[in-house]
Design an enzyme around this catalytic site. Structure first.
Site, PDB file in Angstrom:
ATOM      1  CD  GLU A  89      -1.583  -0.656   3.487  1.00  0.00           C
ATOM      2  OE1 GLU A  89      -1.954   0.355   4.092  1.00  0.00           O
ATOM      3  OE2 GLU A  89      -2.070  -1.773   3.669  1.00  0.00           O
ATOM      4  CB  CYS A 116       3.687  -2.051  13.135  1.00  0.00           C
ATOM      5  SG  CYS A 116       3.766  -1.691  11.372  1.00  0.00           S
ATOM      6  CD  GLU A 163      13.826  -0.930   8.912  1.00  0.00           C
ATOM      7  OE1 GLU A 163      12.945  -0.445   9.631  1.00  0.00           O
ATOM      8  OE2 GLU A 163      14.823  -0.284   8.530  1.00  0.00           O
ATOM      9  CB  CYS A 336       2.009   1.313   7.448  1.00  0.00           C
ATOM     10  SG  CYS A 336       2.680   1.592   9.082  1.00  0.00           S
TER      11      CYS A 336
HETATM   12  N1  SAH Z   1      10.054   0.091   9.218  1.00  0.00           N
HETATM   13  C1  SAH Z   1      10.198   1.498   9.233  1.00  0.00           C
HETATM   14  C2  SAH Z   1       9.203   2.264   8.374  1.00  0.00           C
HETATM   15  C3  SAH Z   1       7.755   1.836   8.365  1.00  0.00           C
HETATM   16  S1  SAH Z   1       6.630   2.345   9.591  1.00  0.00           S
HETATM   17  C4  SAH Z   1      10.188   2.024  10.643  1.00  0.00           C
HETATM   18  O1  SAH Z   1       9.993   1.237  11.545  1.00  0.00           O
HETATM   19  O2  SAH Z   1      10.445   3.191  10.851  1.00  0.00           O
HETATM   20  C5  SAH Z   1       6.518   4.075   9.605  1.00  0.00           C
HETATM   21  C6  SAH Z   1       6.239   4.612  10.988  1.00  0.00           C
HETATM   22  O3  SAH Z   1       4.911   4.298  11.432  1.00  0.00           O
HETATM   23  C7  SAH Z   1       7.172   4.022  12.028  1.00  0.00           C
HETATM   24  O4  SAH Z   1       7.602   5.036  12.880  1.00  0.00           O
HETATM   25  C8  SAH Z   1       6.272   3.057  12.733  1.00  0.00           C
HETATM   26  O5  SAH Z   1       6.772   2.729  13.999  1.00  0.00           O
HETATM   27  C9  SAH Z   1       4.980   3.826  12.758  1.00  0.00           C
HETATM   28  N2  SAH Z   1       3.793   3.039  13.059  1.00  0.00           N
HETATM   29  C10 SAH Z   1       3.556   1.731  12.831  1.00  0.00           C
HETATM   30  N3  SAH Z   1       2.345   1.381  13.297  1.00  0.00           N
HETATM   31  C11 SAH Z   1       1.797   2.492  13.805  1.00  0.00           C
HETATM   32  C12 SAH Z   1       0.563   2.772  14.446  1.00  0.00           C
HETATM   33  N4  SAH Z   1      -0.360   1.832  14.618  1.00  0.00           N
HETATM   34  N5  SAH Z   1       0.345   4.034  14.846  1.00  0.00           N
HETATM   35  C13 SAH Z   1       1.261   5.010  14.675  1.00  0.00           C
HETATM   36  N6  SAH Z   1       2.443   4.803  14.090  1.00  0.00           N
HETATM   37  C14 SAH Z   1       2.714   3.558  13.668  1.00  0.00           C
END
Ligand code: SAH
Length: 352
Positions: A89, A116, A163, A336
């Site tokens: 997505e 996540c 990631e 995400c």
């Molecule tokens: N793997 C990478 C990038 C993808 S996630 C990372 O971990 O940074 C992008 C951001 O969204 C990250 O900061 C992640 O921790 C955050 N994220 C994931 N699930 C989330 C949620 N339910 N609410 C808010 N932020 C979230």
């Protein structure tokens, strides 16, 4: 062929044309189409025989099969189908300065963060650079550029599924093509890569992509707390992560962005803000606070906007620059992995 067509640069295309027995000038023509996400069938200035040869090669496409548009703001969420049927997505958000596209770097994710949705079923596979570029070109083809602007997507954040630093080589290749004048031509300053904190890769990233903005998902001010939600914290402690972040900031002269999702009853009290300020003292950084998007599959909830604002104000008082990120697309599963999971679940229910 080592790389799919969509991720090739001019040199690689020249080599390819040589192998196919075609004149070298076809490389440039092909690249111009590729930068717009056009598949070989549509490369109308190439002879049909060459188009047929190119069509037989792996392309690295991402086709938009669903678009949800927010009623609250102009956010659009895309479901992309890759050539092998996998789904990822992307989210297109509009701001006053332009449009930011959030793209995915892997199908699923193996980092296992507790909050996540992307990681619920583990990692299926890495995306190729071509597929990441196709996420951008497909969005551009789907949403016309606003009046007076050359392109729809002015900024990219690698914050979708996956990631990026766990798919390092493809991410770097993507960044090179995205910023190249004969690629997408997007300024590196307008591109952010977000990592959960793979420390050795932060050092290589500082070398390999110093002009790209680095975001680090922190989400907790102590190792003890971080290990509760982020398995990566067992591999690298904060005493390794923070120096790596500082190294990026010192070498590049640019602020590192820390992402901090505020989870009710977990990491969002005043004491956590004090610990966070102590941890980040002396690092040229900014803290992006995000009230956690509650994920149906997880039993964690976000704080109120009011609490988030109070947390930000306390950090500011402690001399740590902080803002609460605007929440966009909350009515369309903006976080995400949420839409992909829903799509897969519906397919299962329908017996697809
Ligand atoms: N793997 C990478 C990038 C993808 S996630 C990372 O971990 O940074 C992008 C951001 O969204 C990250 O900061 C992640 O921790 C955050 N994220 C994931 N699930 C989330 C949620 N339910 N609410 C808010 N932020 C979230």
């Amino acid at each position: 062929m080592e790389h799919d067509l969509a991720s090739m640069d001019i040199e690689e295309l020249r080599l390819l044309m040589g192998e196919l027995g075609e004149p070298a000038f076809r490389a440039k023509q092909t690249l111009e189409w590729l930068s717009r996400g056009v598949r070989p069938e549509g490369m109308t200035n190439l002879p049909a025989s060459l188009r047929a040869k190119l069509a037989g090669l792996p392309f690295g496409g991402a086709r938009i099969i669903e678009c949800k548009r927010s009623h609250r703001d102009d956010t659009r969420k895309f479901l992309y189908e890759l050539d092998d049927g996998n789904i990822v997505e992307g989210v297109l958000m509009s701001y006053s300065y332009g449009n930011t596209l959030c793209i995915s770097s892997q199908v699923g994710c193996r980092m296992g963060c507790a909050f996540c949705a992307s990681t619920l079923n583990g990692k299926v596979r890495d995306l190729t650079a071509g597929e990441m570029l196709s996420e951008v070109t497909a969005a551009e083809a789907f949403v016309p550029a606003p009046e007076g602007r050359k392109r729809t997507v002015t900024n990219i954040v690698m914050m979708g599924c996956g990631e990026p630093l766990d798919n390092y080589d493809n991410t770097l290749r993507f960044l090179r093509r995205a910023t190249a004048a004969d690629g997408l031509g997007i300024s590196p300053r307008n591109i952010s890569v977000s990592t959960c904190g793979i420390v050795p890769r932060i050092y290589s990233f500082t070398e390999d992509a110093p002009h790209i903005t680095l975001c680090i998902s922190l989400h907790a001010p102590t190792d003890e707390l971080r290990r509760k939600t982020m398995p990566i914290a067992n591999a690298y402690s904060l005493s390794e992560l923070i120096p790596a972040a500082k190294h990026y900031a010192d070498v590049t002269g640019r602020r590192v962005i820390f992402e901090y999702a505020l989870i009710e009853g977990v990491n969002s009290d005043d004491e956590h803000a004090h610990e966070l300020a102590r941890l980040l003292r002396g690092v040229n950084c900014h803290v992006n606070l995000i009230p956690l998007n509650s994920v149906k599959e997880r039993r964690l909830t976000g704080v109120t906007r009011k609490r988030a604002a109070a947390f930000a104000a306390l950090l500011e008082r402690l001399h740590i620059s902080a803002t609460v990120r605007r929440e966009l697309g909350t009515d369309i599963d903006g976080a995400c992995g949420q839409l992909r999971n829903k799509h897969i679940a519906t397919q299962k229910e329908e017996g697809v």
